[in-house]
Enzyme design. Structure first.
Site, mmCIF file in Angstrom:
data_model
loop_
_atom_site.group_PDB
_atom_site.id
_atom_site.type_symbol
_atom_site.label_atom_id
_atom_site.label_comp_id
_atom_site.label_asym_id
_atom_site.label_seq_id
_atom_site.Cartn_x
_atom_site.Cartn_y
_atom_site.Cartn_z
ATOM 1 N N CYS A 47 56.629 87.976 43.915
ATOM 2 C CA CYS A 47 56.794 88.039 45.363
ATOM 3 C C CYS A 47 56.028 86.897 46.015
ATOM 4 C CB CYS A 47 56.299 89.386 45.898
ATOM 5 S SG CYS A 47 56.550 89.573 47.679
ATOM 6 N N CYS A 49 55.681 86.555 49.346
ATOM 7 C CA CYS A 49 55.287 86.875 50.727
ATOM 8 C C CYS A 49 53.794 86.626 50.934
ATOM 9 C CB CYS A 49 55.661 88.310 51.086
ATOM 10 S SG CYS A 49 54.470 89.565 50.587
ATOM 11 N N CYS A 52 51.175 90.274 50.010
ATOM 12 C CA CYS A 52 50.797 90.814 48.697
ATOM 13 C C CYS A 52 49.568 90.106 48.133
ATOM 14 C CB CYS A 52 51.944 90.660 47.698
ATOM 15 S SG CYS A 52 53.333 91.765 47.977
#
Length: 187
Positions: A47, A49, A52
């Site tokens: 991920c 993003c 996180c």
């Protein structure tokens, strides 16, 4: 090339589909937070993003989901604090080392009932390997050179991960179905 993530930089290690779960630990040298997972993770993915938890120097986190009932905090829960109380995913992080132990959705959401976890925080092998890479272009928002994003996608494809700028299609379909049912567009 920069580090994608320590679990990705040298290729994928296949997990055991029958893995029964185990314990996750924060990075504290003494009195670590311990979380017990009663099953393997699902939808494990890289991920990009900005929310996180990522190991130092990594562009991506590795995060999967587990049914909420299969997660329990079994030691030092008092050290956990929610990172952003306004976020849909309530990420519980250790107040000493900053590691996110789990993320829980408390609002009405397609993924409510699933907790987000970083199985890499377990010393035990066998967890599901990453299945895809999500929010890849989000690393640009965090300062990654957009001229090099093609190299990142190539490296992810080279180790067998499909790349998306959202979640994988099946997960996006679940969100869209949830939203359509909630609005009355679908029964």
């Amino acid at each position: 090339m920069v580090s994608l993530h320590p679990l990705l930089d040298n290729g994928l290690t296949k997990g055991n589909p029958n893995h029964a779960g185990g314990k996750l630990y924060c990075k504290c040298a003494s009195d670590p937070v311990e979380v017990t997972l009663a099953s393997n993770v699902a939808h494990n993915h890289a991920c990009g993003c900005s929310k996180c938890w990522k190991p130092e120097g990594a562009l991506f986190s590795i995060v999967g989901v587990i049914p909420r009932d299969n997660l329990s905090v079994t030691a030092n829960e008092h050290k956990l604090q929610i990172v952003d109380p306004k976020a849909a995913i309530q990420r519980h992080a250790c107040t000493s080392c900053g590691v996110h132990l789990y993320g829980r959705i408390e609002v009405d959401h397609a993924f409510k009932g699933l907790d987000f976890v970083h199985a890499e925080l377990s010393p035990e092998p066998g967890w599901q390997e990453p299945q895809f890479a999500a929010f890849v272009s989000s690393i640009i928002e965090q300062g990654f050179d957009p001229a090099k994003i093609g190299e990142v996608r190539d490296k992810l494809h080279g180790i067998g991960l499909q790349t998306y700028d959202v979640l994988a299609p099946g997960l996006m379909d679940l969100i869209a179905t949830f939203t359509a049912k909630k609005s009355g567009a679908l029964k």
